[in-house]
Every structure is written in C-alpha cells, then in structure tokens.
Design an enzyme around this catalytic site. Structure first.
Site, PDB file in Angstrom:
ATOM      1  N   HIS A 165       0.819  -1.212   0.000  1.00 42.80           N
ATOM      2  CA  HIS A 165       0.000   0.000   0.000  1.00 42.80           C
ATOM      3  C   HIS A 165       0.859   1.270   0.000  1.00 42.80           C
ATOM      4  O   HIS A 165       1.793   1.395   0.794  1.00 42.80           O
ATOM      5  CB  HIS A 165      -0.927   0.000   1.214  1.00 42.80           C
ATOM      6  CG  HIS A 165      -1.969   1.078   1.148  1.00 42.80           C
ATOM      7  ND1 HIS A 165      -3.120   0.949   0.415  1.00 42.80           N
ATOM      8  CD2 HIS A 165      -2.013   2.308   1.709  1.00 42.80           C
ATOM      9  CE1 HIS A 165      -3.843   2.044   0.529  1.00 42.80           C
ATOM     10  NE2 HIS A 165      -3.196   2.886   1.305  1.00 42.80           N
ATOM     11  N   HIS A 188      -3.595   5.822  10.525  1.00 46.49           N
ATOM     12  CA  HIS A 188      -2.614   6.909  10.568  1.00 46.49           C
ATOM     13  C   HIS A 188      -3.216   8.126  11.260  1.00 46.49           C
ATOM     14  O   HIS A 188      -4.433   8.290  11.345  1.00 46.49           O
ATOM     15  CB  HIS A 188      -2.111   7.263   9.174  1.00 46.49           C
ATOM     16  CG  HIS A 188      -3.191   7.603   8.189  1.00 46.49           C
ATOM     17  ND1 HIS A 188      -4.026   6.665   7.644  1.00 46.49           N
ATOM     18  CD2 HIS A 188      -3.570   8.788   7.640  1.00 46.49           C
ATOM     19  CE1 HIS A 188      -4.876   7.236   6.814  1.00 46.49           C
ATOM     20  NE2 HIS A 188      -4.623   8.518   6.796  1.00 46.49           N
ATOM     21  N   ASP A 212      -5.823  18.199   8.269  1.00 42.33           N
ATOM     22  CA  ASP A 212      -7.117  17.545   8.231  1.00 42.33           C
ATOM     23  C   ASP A 212      -7.205  16.742   6.928  1.00 42.33           C
ATOM     24  O   ASP A 212      -6.413  16.939   6.004  1.00 42.33           O
ATOM     25  CB  ASP A 212      -8.254  18.572   8.256  1.00 42.33           C
ATOM     26  CG  ASP A 212      -8.426  19.245   9.607  1.00 42.33           C
ATOM     27  OD1 ASP A 212      -7.656  18.932  10.535  1.00 42.33           O
ATOM     28  OD2 ASP A 212      -9.320  20.102   9.725  1.00 42.33           O
ATOM     29  N   HIS A 243      -6.987   7.773  12.517  1.00 42.40           N
ATOM     30  CA  HIS A 243      -8.146   7.190  11.837  1.00 42.40           C
ATOM     31  C   HIS A 243      -7.646   6.112  10.888  1.00 42.40           C
ATOM     32  O   HIS A 243      -6.451   5.985  10.620  1.00 42.40           O
ATOM     33  CB  HIS A 243      -8.949   8.249  11.083  1.00 42.40           C
ATOM     34  CG  HIS A 243      -8.242   8.835   9.904  1.00 42.40           C
ATOM     35  ND1 HIS A 243      -7.303   9.833  10.013  1.00 42.40           N
ATOM     36  CD2 HIS A 243      -8.326   8.573   8.571  1.00 42.40           C
ATOM     37  CE1 HIS A 243      -6.853  10.166   8.821  1.00 42.40           C
ATOM     38  NE2 HIS A 243      -7.444   9.404   7.921  1.00 42.40           N
TER      39      HIS A 243
END
Length: 395
Positions: free
Chosen positions: A261, A298, A304, A334
C-alpha cells in the site's frame, strides 16, 4: 499549464492593434501575483473598464458553528438543499484562511456574469452537464470534470437540466499541478499520472460586440457587488498566454500502484498554498502476495483530511453514500472501518472514485455543514462483540 493562443493577436505585445475597419483593439493583462505569476494578454473590441454603476455589497460570509474541531465527522451531501441560483446554491461546509470548501446544487443557468476577484475556483462535477462560458472561450463539462477557473475570470454557466451537483473550492492562492510532476520548464514529466493532453483549454468563441447594461456579480472578501458594465464582457477577439480556465476529467488520472500500500500523495492531482487535492480512481490493488490493500491507520498529524465520495464503493469505509463528505481532523488517528481491512485482503482492484482535500491548517465547520451532519460517524469504528467474533472466524 502550457502556452495557448486563440483568435487574433498582434505579432508584438503592447503595440498598436486595429480591426479591419481601423478601430483600436484594447489590450488587457490577465494574471496573478503582481507581474510575477503566469498571465495572458487579451484583446477587447471595447475598453473593459466601462463601469456604469456598482451596487451596495451583499454579505456572503460563512457562519461558523465549530471553530476548533477534533471530532471525526460525516456530512451527508445528499441532504444539501438545491437552489435555483448558481451563487445561492453554494453551501460552504468547511473553511480556513486558505480555502473554502462546499457543495452546490444549482437548478438554473446564470442570467448574469460572475467574477471571483479574490479566489481561484475548482468545480468538480459530480452530477450534471453543461457549458462554462468565459471571456476566453467555452468549456463543455459533464460528470467527473474538474473545472479550474483562475481568479478574475468572467464567466457564466449553462446547465442542460436542473439536476446538478458540484463540489467547489475557493482558493486564496493559485491552484496548480504538483511541482514534482513538472520539469524546470513546466512540462509534465513522463512519470506524471497525467499530461498536457488531459488538460483541455477553452474553445475559442467569436467575440460579442454589444453595448448596453451587462451585470457582472463580483465576489471579494466575502462580499458580492453587482457591477453594471456598458459593454458585453465576451468581446475578446484573441488572447495568448498561460493563464486560462481549463478542465481535467478525474478518469484521465492514471493511478500509481505498488506491491504494498502506497500513501495518499500518489493520488495528488492539484496543489495550492497550504492544501492539496487528490483523485482516488479505479485501480489495481497492491500485488505483494501478503499485501493489505486497505490503508493503514494513521494520525495525519499535520493536516485535516476530507474525502468526497463520487462513484463506486469505497473499500475502507462502511455505510458510505455517494455525495458524503468525511472529515478526519489532524492529529486524531483514523483508519479503515471494522471489517474493511479483512475484506480487502485478496482483492485485486477497486472501482471507487473520490476527491480528497488535505488542508495544512485546521478547518472550521460552518452552520451549513452541521445541518447535514451524521453525528453517529465519530463512534463508527467501535466493534461490537458479534462483529469481532465474525471477523476472527474468517481469519
């Protein structure tokens, strides 16, 4: 941006240029950042400065509901209210000193001209089609098109029907393609996920030579003034330069993939001062035999993260609808929803499309955003006992 030339221009800039009937054309420098940034030269039939009147301003400042936010949030774009007027339809959801971001659902074409005198604009077409008409030419648009409109562009917008949904960004700095994908001459590099052929400049339209009363709504510092000009603003006989509106379709973004990834910067499409815009597109998944295609958890410490979901099924989220926005505030960890990591293992590809905006200063949340918030989102990573047992039984 690459050099473009349309219509009639003189062989040398800043020199006498006349029509066949010996009438002067009037030159205009159109650019930003003083005389340092990119620019174009326009040639008008009439002086572009003939103001008849200016109205009192209308205040359109966004009303802030949350100044400081650490809560993961979801905003249901499908619940944003459509409006007839193009400007009235713009519902600003998130804002900081660098940009405003929101959703617009205009039902009617404009019967006036519009100029943002302070911000570059990005319009992403989630739904609808039509024509962006500008003083440099026209751009037909449909689903998946990004329309990049430099500040100061005078335009009107014509929709084919009443069902339209536009993600919009107003940027206080120029919106550009990423520097790392361009060489010192500005040309897109071979490993860039898109190239100049994918960026469509306006189609030249014959100038309109009319006098009368022409309304241009001008936005600056969260105020809108009605300017009445004595001549039609689309009287440009020709132009050349590097500063012009253009379109780019999200499906022309060529995804970068790897054995394991890769982080979100591989999806970057645009950049401006203190924020980036990324395009998540249909792509092959990671091809290491033990790869986990779902993104790892992460914290995104320095920015944001906002995602707007536009097509397909986003593999890292549960219960996401098209037109949803998710906001993950900087500094708060998150990652995939429960079960998403496990579901992704062994999958070969995805058909998802989404637009991501990462600001490097925190967003404030407007009252318009709070009207369409799903308050359950912040606890949507909790695992109940049945779900946890089911996931373990599948390992």
């Amino acid at each position: 941006m690459s050099y473009q030339q349309s219509g009639k221009i003189p062989p040398k800039r800043h020199t006498v240029f006349k029509s066949q009937d010996d009438q002067f054309y009037y030159e205009q420098l159109f650019g930003t950042e003083g005389f340092h940034g990119i620019s174009s030269l326009l040639y008008h039939i009439h002086r572009p400065t003939q103001i008849k009147s200016i109205s009192e301003p209308k205040d359109v400042s966004p009303k802030i509901a949350v100044n400081k936010n650490v809560t993961p949030r979801m905003f249901k774009g499908m619940n944003v209210t459509p409006e007839n007027d193009f400007i009235d339809s713009r519902k600003i959801l998130l804002v900081n000193n660098d940009l405003k971001l929101g959703l617009a659902k205009p039902k009617k074409s404009t019967d006036y001209f519009y100029k943002n005198a302070e911000c570059d604009e990005l319009l992403f077409i989630h739904e609808g089609s039509g024509t962006l008409k500008t003083f440099l030419g026209n751009l037909d648009f449909s689903y998946g098109d990004y329309l990049i409109i430099p500040r100061g562009t005078i335009y009107s917008i014509e929709f084919k029907d009443e069902k339209n949904t536009l993600l919009f960004i107003e940027s206080h700095s120029p919106i550009n393609t990423p520097k790392r994908y361009r060489n010192e001459f500005g040309q897109m590099l071979e490993h860039s996920p898109f190239c100049e052929r994918d960026m469509i400049a306006p189609t030249f339209v014959e100038p309109i030579d009319e006098k009368g009363d022409f309304l241009i709504k001008v936005k600056k510092e969260d105020q809108i003034w009605d300017f009445i000009y004595a001549t039609h603003p689309f009287d440009v006989v020709g132009w050349d330069g590097y500063f012009y509106p253009y379109k780019f379709n999200i499906k022309n973004f060529e995804p970068i993939t790897g054995r394991v990834h890769l982080p979100p910067p591989i999806h970057q499409n645009f950049e401006a001062h203190n924020f980036v815009v990324c395009s998540f597109v249909a792509r092959m998944y990671d091809y290491h035999p033990q790869a986990i295609p779902a993104p790892y958890n992460h914290s995104n410490i320095d920015s944001d993260e906002v995602l707007f979901y536009t097509e397909g099924d986003f593999m890292s989220r549960n219960h996401i609808d098209l037109m949803d926005f998710t906001l993950h505030p900087g500094g708060i960890v998150h990652g995939p929803h429960p079960g998403a990591m496990e579901r992704s293992i062994g999958k070969k590809s995805t058909e998802e499309f989404a637009v991501m905006v990462d600001p490097f200063r925190p967003f404030k949340i407007t009252e318009e955003a709070m009207k369409v918030e799903d308050p359950s989102y912040k606890t949507s990573w909790l695992e109940d006992e049945d779900h946890s047992l089911k996931d373990r039984s599948q390992e």
